[in-house]
Design a protein around this motif. Sequence first.
Motif, mmCIF file in Angstrom:
data_model
loop_
_atom_site.group_PDB
_atom_site.id
_atom_site.type_symbol
_atom_site.label_atom_id
_atom_site.label_comp_id
_atom_site.label_asym_id
_atom_site.label_seq_id
_atom_site.Cartn_x
_atom_site.Cartn_y
_atom_site.Cartn_z
ATOM 1 N N GLU A 296 0.828 -1.207 0.000
ATOM 2 C CA GLU A 296 0.000 0.000 0.000
ATOM 3 C C GLU A 296 0.863 1.259 0.000
ATOM 4 O O GLU A 296 0.531 2.255 -0.665
ATOM 5 C CB GLU A 296 -0.937 0.003 1.207
ATOM 6 C CG GLU A 296 -1.960 -1.134 1.234
ATOM 7 C CD GLU A 296 -1.400 -2.407 1.826
ATOM 8 O OE1 GLU A 296 -2.177 -3.364 2.005
ATOM 9 O OE2 GLU A 296 -0.186 -2.454 2.121
ATOM 10 N N GLN A 298 3.885 1.469 -1.212
ATOM 11 C CA GLN A 298 4.455 1.572 -2.552
ATOM 12 C C GLN A 298 3.443 2.152 -3.535
ATOM 13 O O GLN A 298 3.796 2.966 -4.403
ATOM 14 C CB GLN A 298 4.920 0.193 -3.017
ATOM 15 C CG GLN A 298 6.036 -0.403 -2.175
ATOM 16 C CD GLN A 298 6.314 -1.860 -2.508
ATOM 17 O OE1 GLN A 298 5.675 -2.441 -3.397
ATOM 18 N NE2 GLN A 298 7.268 -2.472 -1.807
ATOM 19 N N GLY A 299 2.181 1.772 -3.382
ATOM 20 C CA GLY A 299 1.145 2.314 -4.254
ATOM 21 C C GLY A 299 0.933 3.798 -4.049
ATOM 22 O O GLY A 299 0.818 4.568 -5.020
ATOM 23 N N ASP A 302 3.787 5.601 -5.582
ATOM 24 C CA ASP A 302 3.621 5.677 -7.040
ATOM 25 C C ASP A 302 2.744 6.864 -7.427
ATOM 26 O O ASP A 302 3.057 7.606 -8.371
ATOM 27 C CB ASP A 302 2.997 4.380 -7.571
ATOM 28 C CG ASP A 302 3.971 3.217 -7.573
ATOM 29 O OD1 ASP A 302 5.184 3.462 -7.615
ATOM 30 O OD2 ASP A 302 3.505 2.059 -7.531
ATOM 31 N N GLU A 382 5.010 -4.730 -9.233
ATOM 32 C CA GLU A 382 5.142 -3.650 -8.249
ATOM 33 C C GLU A 382 6.498 -2.963 -8.369
ATOM 34 O O GLU A 382 6.595 -1.732 -8.367
ATOM 35 C CB GLU A 382 4.953 -4.182 -6.824
ATOM 36 C CG GLU A 382 3.553 -4.655 -6.500
ATOM 37 C CD GLU A 382 3.292 -6.066 -7.007
ATOM 38 O OE1 GLU A 382 4.226 -6.692 -7.582
ATOM 39 O OE2 GLU A 382 2.147 -6.547 -6.841
#
Length: 450
Positions: A296, A298-299, A302, A382
Amino acid sequence: MVWSRRSLVATVMHPVRLLPLAFVVGIVVGGLILMLPISRTGDSDEVVMPALFASTSAVTVTGLTTVDTAEFWTPFGQVVLMVLVQIGGFGIMTLATVLGLLVGGRLGLRTRLMAQAEMHIVNLGEVWPLLRRVAVTMFSFEIVIAIVLAIRFRIAYFDDWGTSAWYASFHSVMAFNNAGFSLNSDSLVGYLGDAWLIFPLCIGVFAGAVGFPVMAELFKSWRRPAKWTIHTRLTVWGSIALFVAGTIAFLALEWNNPGTLGPHGWWDKVVTGIEGGIMPRSGGFNSIDYAVARPETQGVTDIMMFIGGGSASTAGGIKVTTFLLLAYVILAELRGDPDVMIGHRRIGTQTLRQAVAIALLSVMLVAGATLFVLLATDFSLEAVLFECTSAFGTVGLSMGITGDLPYTAQVGLMLLMFVGRVGTITAASALTMRQRIPRYRLPEERPIIG
């Protein structure tokens, strides 16, 4: 069609085309210097790609690297990287304009147009005073941050002022120019929770990502927000909102993660959380290993990297103004408003079309590059998406796979960094500079949407 020499030179030297060309020249020259034996340690046979990749990353103020900056490059090579970052952050065209002013004391029309294309200035009369503020502001921030960092490095980490000053100067330039290069193999992991180091770097990154036109306006009327232009309002309040949201999300997701913030005290967590809310906007420094962060996190990172910072700044991404304009378009559509209104101003159709074009082009670029790298490697979606978004947003954060990518994938990241710095619209305009004025309008038809 026969091209005359004059028409060919005029076409190539047009400011919109000359801007990307100047960045290409800077990348090539920087790469050639980094290939010299004086720039690198050892006698490695793999020189060309590491040098070109590092030069691209430096000129585009990204910070991604395929080698260890502290170990692969000599002090001379590290100075070259710092100079390339300074040139890239200030803008090759802007730097040329300032040097011309200092030497000649006057601006030619072509030079002013080049500076206008680089800094997104509407009125040519704004170039000269804005450039002076840019130079003073940039070096003032870098000097002050370097002094604070040097004192901290000397007190807590090094035994001599020379090393402390060098580390402070290098990281200060990287911070304000939003480049993620570090003289430490693990970036800022060794300084996790050190507010005297982290906060000055965060301030430099945030200031550099605001954008030069916004800084110029804030210098004039920072006490009167009601007088700010729509661009400054969107940039300032949008940047603050994204910083707060990013910090809260980072802390909430990583607070108990044993691989990142879990083992540390609450103060170290808060300091790292503030860093985690600022650096993904284009800074590139990191105190944690993003490879072991929660998916989460990492998202969210991004998303922050894709949005980026302010227009005409050292940051990359689609820019916060583009993101907020699209949000206002959605809001206007939900309300059924015929026009997009921000405050007491109506946003023109051309501006909205440009925002939509930038967003869609950026999505296609990142998605296409991600698919390309996935086909060329065995890394997870990912990790590849994180790396590609970081390259396009000229951020420099990494999950540690850049150096292990094949050359074809590295070239893809180099292209992403280039487009992310020059700008999707500028890059497209440089290739297709055709402006047609229609003499008639066709009948309107509305296809089914949704």
